[in-house]
Enzyme design. Structure first.
Site, PDB file in Angstrom:
ATOM      1  N   LYS A 169       0.843  -1.201   0.000  1.00 23.93           N
ATOM      2  CA  LYS A 169       0.000   0.000   0.000  1.00 23.93           C
ATOM      3  C   LYS A 169       0.879   1.253   0.000  1.00 23.93           C
ATOM      4  O   LYS A 169       1.585   1.522   0.967  1.00 23.93           O
ATOM      5  CB  LYS A 169      -0.865   0.036   1.263  1.00 23.93           C
ATOM      6  N   GLY A 220       7.596   4.922   7.875  1.00 26.43           N
ATOM      7  CA  GLY A 220       6.807   6.137   8.071  1.00 26.43           C
ATOM      8  C   GLY A 220       7.172   6.784   9.392  1.00 26.43           C
ATOM      9  O   GLY A 220       8.276   6.579   9.917  1.00 26.43           O
ATOM     10  N   SER A 221       6.242   7.522   9.941  1.00 22.67           N
ATOM     11  CA  SER A 221       6.548   8.301  11.144  1.00 22.67           C
ATOM     12  C   SER A 221       6.578   7.416  12.390  1.00 22.67           C
ATOM     13  O   SER A 221       5.974   6.336  12.423  1.00 22.67           O
ATOM     14  CB  SER A 221       5.507   9.404  11.320  1.00 22.67           C
ATOM     15  N   THR A 222       7.234   7.915  13.415  1.00 21.58           N
ATOM     16  CA  THR A 222       7.325   7.171  14.676  1.00 21.58           C
ATOM     17  C   THR A 222       5.940   7.021  15.312  1.00 21.58           C
ATOM     18  O   THR A 222       5.612   5.956  15.850  1.00 21.58           O
ATOM     19  CB  THR A 222       8.306   7.895  15.621  1.00 21.58           C
ATOM     20  N   THR A 224       3.015   6.752  13.869  1.00 21.95           N
ATOM     21  CA  THR A 224       2.280   5.668  13.200  1.00 21.95           C
ATOM     22  C   THR A 224       2.918   4.323  13.525  1.00 21.95           C
ATOM     23  O   THR A 224       2.208   3.320  13.721  1.00 21.95           O
ATOM     24  CB  THR A 224       2.244   5.900  11.673  1.00 21.95           C
ATOM     25  N   GLY A 225       4.240   4.292  13.595  1.00 20.01           N
ATOM     26  CA  GLY A 225       4.947   3.044  13.919  1.00 20.01           C
ATOM     27  C   GLY A 225       4.471   2.455  15.236  1.00 20.01           C
ATOM     28  O   GLY A 225       4.292   1.240  15.364  1.00 20.01           O
ATOM     29  N   GLU A 242      10.603   1.118  10.098  1.00 21.86           N
ATOM     30  CA  GLU A 242      11.603   2.134   9.718  1.00 21.86           C
ATOM     31  C   GLU A 242      10.945   3.485   9.959  1.00 21.86           C
ATOM     32  O   GLU A 242      10.050   3.884   9.216  1.00 21.86           O
ATOM     33  CB  GLU A 242      11.975   1.989   8.238  1.00 21.86           C
ATOM     34  N   CYS A 276      14.188  10.773   5.486  1.00 24.41           N
ATOM     35  CA  CYS A 276      14.287  10.291   6.874  1.00 24.41           C
ATOM     36  C   CYS A 276      15.695  10.474   7.400  1.00 24.41           C
ATOM     37  O   CYS A 276      15.890  10.850   8.554  1.00 24.41           O
ATOM     38  CB  CYS A 276      13.857   8.829   6.965  1.00 24.41           C
ATOM     39  N   GLU A 372      11.414  16.651  14.436  1.00 24.71           N
ATOM     40  CA  GLU A 372      11.770  16.369  13.039  1.00 24.71           C
ATOM     41  C   GLU A 372      10.911  17.264  12.149  1.00 24.71           C
ATOM     42  O   GLU A 372       9.699  17.058  12.068  1.00 24.71           O
ATOM     43  CB  GLU A 372      11.488  14.892  12.725  1.00 24.71           C
TER      44      GLU A 372
HETATM   45  P1  NAD Z   1       3.003   8.393   8.108  1.00 27.35           P
HETATM   46  O1  NAD Z   1       3.399   7.569   9.276  1.00 27.35           O
HETATM   47  O2  NAD Z   1       1.977   9.444   8.289  1.00 27.35           O
HETATM   48  O3  NAD Z   1       2.454   7.468   6.923  1.00 27.35           O
HETATM   49  C1  NAD Z   1       3.206   6.405   6.373  1.00 27.35           C
HETATM   50  C2  NAD Z   1       2.274   5.373   5.788  1.00 27.35           C
HETATM   51  O4  NAD Z   1       1.493   4.795   6.843  1.00 27.35           O
HETATM   52  C3  NAD Z   1       1.271   5.911   4.780  1.00 27.35           C
HETATM   53  O5  NAD Z   1       1.119   4.962   3.752  1.00 27.35           O
HETATM   54  C4  NAD Z   1      -0.020   6.038   5.603  1.00 27.35           C
HETATM   55  O6  NAD Z   1      -1.171   5.953   4.812  1.00 27.35           O
HETATM   56  C5  NAD Z   1       0.107   4.855   6.534  1.00 27.35           C
HETATM   57  N1  NAD Z   1      -0.610   4.983   7.825  1.00 27.35           N
HETATM   58  C6  NAD Z   1      -0.933   6.117   8.486  1.00 27.35           C
HETATM   59  N2  NAD Z   1      -1.545   5.818   9.659  1.00 27.35           N
HETATM   60  C7  NAD Z   1      -1.605   4.464   9.726  1.00 27.35           C
HETATM   61  C8  NAD Z   1      -2.101   3.541  10.710  1.00 27.35           C
HETATM   62  N3  NAD Z   1      -2.662   3.943  11.850  1.00 27.35           N
HETATM   63  N4  NAD Z   1      -1.983   2.219  10.457  1.00 27.35           N
HETATM   64  C9  NAD Z   1      -1.390   1.778   9.325  1.00 27.35           C
HETATM   65  N5  NAD Z   1      -0.899   2.605   8.358  1.00 27.35           N
HETATM   66  C10 NAD Z   1      -1.003   3.928   8.564  1.00 27.35           C
HETATM   67  O7  NAD Z   1       4.380   8.979   7.538  1.00 27.35           O
HETATM   68  P2  NAD Z   1       4.590   9.987   6.327  1.00 27.35           P
HETATM   69  O8  NAD Z   1       4.199  11.351   6.762  1.00 27.35           O
HETATM   70  O9  NAD Z   1       3.978   9.396   5.092  1.00 27.35           O
HETATM   71  O10 NAD Z   1       6.186   9.884   6.168  1.00 27.35           O
HETATM   72  C11 NAD Z   1       7.083  10.695   6.831  1.00 27.35           C
HETATM   73  C12 NAD Z   1       7.761   9.971   7.975  1.00 27.35           C
HETATM   74  O11 NAD Z   1       8.364   8.764   7.530  1.00 27.35           O
HETATM   75  C13 NAD Z   1       8.900  10.770   8.592  1.00 27.35           C
HETATM   76  O12 NAD Z   1       8.836  10.691   9.995  1.00 27.35           O
HETATM   77  C14 NAD Z   1      10.152  10.070   8.087  1.00 27.35           C
HETATM   78  O13 NAD Z   1      11.308  10.274   8.880  1.00 27.35           O
HETATM   79  C15 NAD Z   1       9.705   8.660   8.046  1.00 27.35           C
HETATM   80  N6  NAD Z   1      10.539   7.865   7.138  1.00 27.35           N
HETATM   81  C16 NAD Z   1      11.383   6.921   7.666  1.00 27.35           C
HETATM   82  C17 NAD Z   1      12.220   6.197   6.825  1.00 27.35           C
HETATM   83  C18 NAD Z   1      13.187   5.160   7.369  1.00 27.35           C
HETATM   84  O14 NAD Z   1      13.726   4.386   6.588  1.00 27.35           O
HETATM   85  N7  NAD Z   1      13.425   5.101   8.651  1.00 27.35           N
HETATM   86  C19 NAD Z   1      12.195   6.421   5.446  1.00 27.35           C
HETATM   87  C20 NAD Z   1      11.319   7.395   4.953  1.00 27.35           C
HETATM   88  C21 NAD Z   1      10.487   8.104   5.807  1.00 27.35           C
END
Ligand code: NAD
Length: 469
Positions: A169, A220-222, A224-225, A242, A276, A372
């Site tokens: 996705k 994605g973001s911490t 959401t992680g 990640e 990131c 960040e």
């Molecule tokens: P985000 O966490 O908002 O979204 C990432 C993905 O998760 C999207 O596809 C989103 O639709 C999905 N998502 C959102 N909420 C969810 C939930 N509750 N359950 C499941 N999926 C969900 O992040 P973003 O704003 O898209 O990306 C930016 C962040 O990603 C920054 O913090 C950046 O540092 C981080 N990032 C980390 C790495 C790494 O390798 N460590 C690489 C790139 C980006």
């Protein structure tokens, strides 16, 4: 009329009942429609991946590796089309966008170089003990909008090579290139092995709650992680996370300022600082602070920020409106608190553009240092003592990557060893390869991607005891 895209489920184009708008961030205009998957679409994708799993895991490893090479070639062969689409939805200028597409193709080929023989851990007169690596099952891949295709290629190449099947996705902000990649790869892969679906904010949580997945690979973001880890706990899904970073870059006093300025600048602002592992705190030794600050500000004033479709743009817009509003508010807050902002040159007034901006030595506990930004707002921080700056660099809940710059590699190495991060670059930035594990310490993640370690995360060990007597 806006272009319409489809998902790929069980090797075939699949439409959703509803569509969602996709916006070009350089203009703010809707230019395409992507499917908005429902629970039924998700169920169909998971069922297809489940059905494909027994056959795919039985394909000999070498044949799967050969298919990964073909998958990489298929992406490379379509690089021109994918690049244009990428720039339209993501905003990054064309030349740099193309690097991501080529990188995605090369990643499939790079991962295919790994082999995964059973490990013989004991071989005596009495018995032989082997550890085999088995796939886990159906993997859920969730990707952000900043490197939508490259990060998806990491997940797909690892998961499929190891014998898993997948439902991928992309972010709701950047679904299109991934949907096209899904169609392209499905010409090479057996049906159901890779399913690509798109949807709104509701789709991610629907996926992490789905009992059909055995593993979630998330970037994605911490924030959401943490939600994903909670959701995964219910049925003990395996996870790789990640997450975010607030990377420190330490510039020692012995650098040649003229030589390093532009490299440091790109390490912070590449992809409009939506990386990131970008430099997000730049610690500069007192003795060169003013000189380097002037050089960096000079670069911010001359580097072109503009529509990525224009050949001379080096930096594009913020990728989406909420991110644009967030970084704009961070800039306004910094001004309100009396900080000195050194702004870059003019930016287009249409679309989600912000000037490349430096903050002149803000307090260490200011939000522009602690949070960040994930946008073009870089704090320059003065230091005079190496021990003190290492402590400041490590004083973060994040631990993704970091960098040290010096003309003396031994000195830089001594600092690198003391940084609490998953990666440290010496005199360079942002380098990643299929051979090298990338992952975060502390709140920057759990597990790694890339390298043998990354591949192993998509497997589970199975120990077999074989008697000889
Ligand atoms: P985000 O966490 O908002 O979204 C990432 C993905 O998760 C999207 O596809 C989103 O639709 C999905 N998502 C959102 N909420 C969810 C939930 N509750 N359950 C499941 N999926 C969900 O992040 P973003 O704003 O898209 O990306 C930016 C962040 O990603 C920054 O913090 C950046 O540092 C981080 N990032 C980390 C790495 C790494 O390798 N460590 C690489 C790139 C980006």
């Amino acid at each position: 009329m806006a272009q319409t895209f489809s998902m790929t489920i069980n090797g075939r184009a699949h439409q959703a009942e509803q569509m969602m708008d996709v916006v070009n961030p350089a203009t703010g205009d809707v230019f395409a429609q992507a499917p908005r998957a429902t629970q039924a679409d998700l169920d169909a994708a998971v069922a297809a991946a489940q059905q494909a799993f027994p056959k795919w895991r039985a394909v000999p490893y070498e044949e799967r590796a050969a298919l990964m090479l073909k998958a990489g070639d298929a992406i490379l062969a379509n690089a021109e089309e994918l690049t244009e689409l990428f720039t339209a939805e993501q905003g990054r200028p064309l030349t740099l966008a193309k690097e991501e597409i080529l990188g995605a193709g090369m990643w499939f080929k790079g991962m295919a170089q790994f082999s995964m023989p059973a490990e013989v851990v004991e071989d005596t007169d009495e018995r032989r003990v082997e550890v085999h690596r088995e796939p886990i099952g159906v993997v859920c891949g969730i990707v952000p909008w900043n490197f939508p295709v490259l990060l998806a290629s990491w997940k797909m190449s690892h998961a499929l090579l190891a014998g898993n099947t997948m439902v991928l996705k992309p972010s709701p902000y950047t679904p299109l290139t991934s949907l096209r990649v899904g169609q392209i790869l499905n010409k090479v892969l057996p049906e159901g092995v890779l399913n690509v679906i798109s949807g709104g904010d509701e789709l991610g949580p629907m996926m992490t709650a789905h009992p059909g997945f055995a593993k979630i690979s998330f970037t994605g973001s911490t924030a959401t992680g943490k939600r994903i880890m909670e959701a995964a706990a219910k049925d003990l899904k395996r996870i790789t996370l990640e997450l975010g970073g607030n990377d420190a870059c330490i510039v020692l006093p012995d650098v040649n300022v003229d030589e390093v300025a532009q490299k440091l600048f790109m390490g912070a602002f590449f992809n409009t600082a939506q990386v990131c592992v970008a430099t997000k705190r730049l610690y500069i030794h007192d003795s060169i602070y003013d000189e380097l600050k002037e050089k960096l500000h000079g670069l911010a004033q001359v580097m072109k920020v503009g529509n990525g479709a224009e050949a001379d743009s080096i930096f594009g817009p913020l990728q989406n409106k909420p991110q644009f509003e967030r970084v704009k508010a961070m800039m306004a807050g910094a001004k309100d608190r009396g900080l000195t902002l050194l702004e870059g040159g003019p930016v287009p007034d249409r679309g989600y553009f912000l000037p490349l901006t430096l903050v002149d030595n803000p307090p260490e506990d200011d939000p522009v240092v602690v949070e960040e930004a994930f946008g073009p707002l870089l704090p320059l921080l003065r230091y005079s003592d190496v021990d003190e700056v290492i402590e400041r660099a490590n004083n973060s809940e994040y631990g993704l990557a970091g960098a040290v710059w010096s003309s003396d590699i031994d000195k830089a190495m001594a600092v690198a060893k003391r940084l609490d991060t998953g990666t440290v670059w010496i005199n360079q930035n942002l380098q990643t390869t299929p051979n090298t594990p990338l992952g975060g310490h502390k709140h920057s993640g759990i597990g790694v991607e890339n390298g043998r370690d990354g591949l192993m995360e998509f497997t589970q060990p199975k120990t077999i005891f074989i008697p000889k007597v």
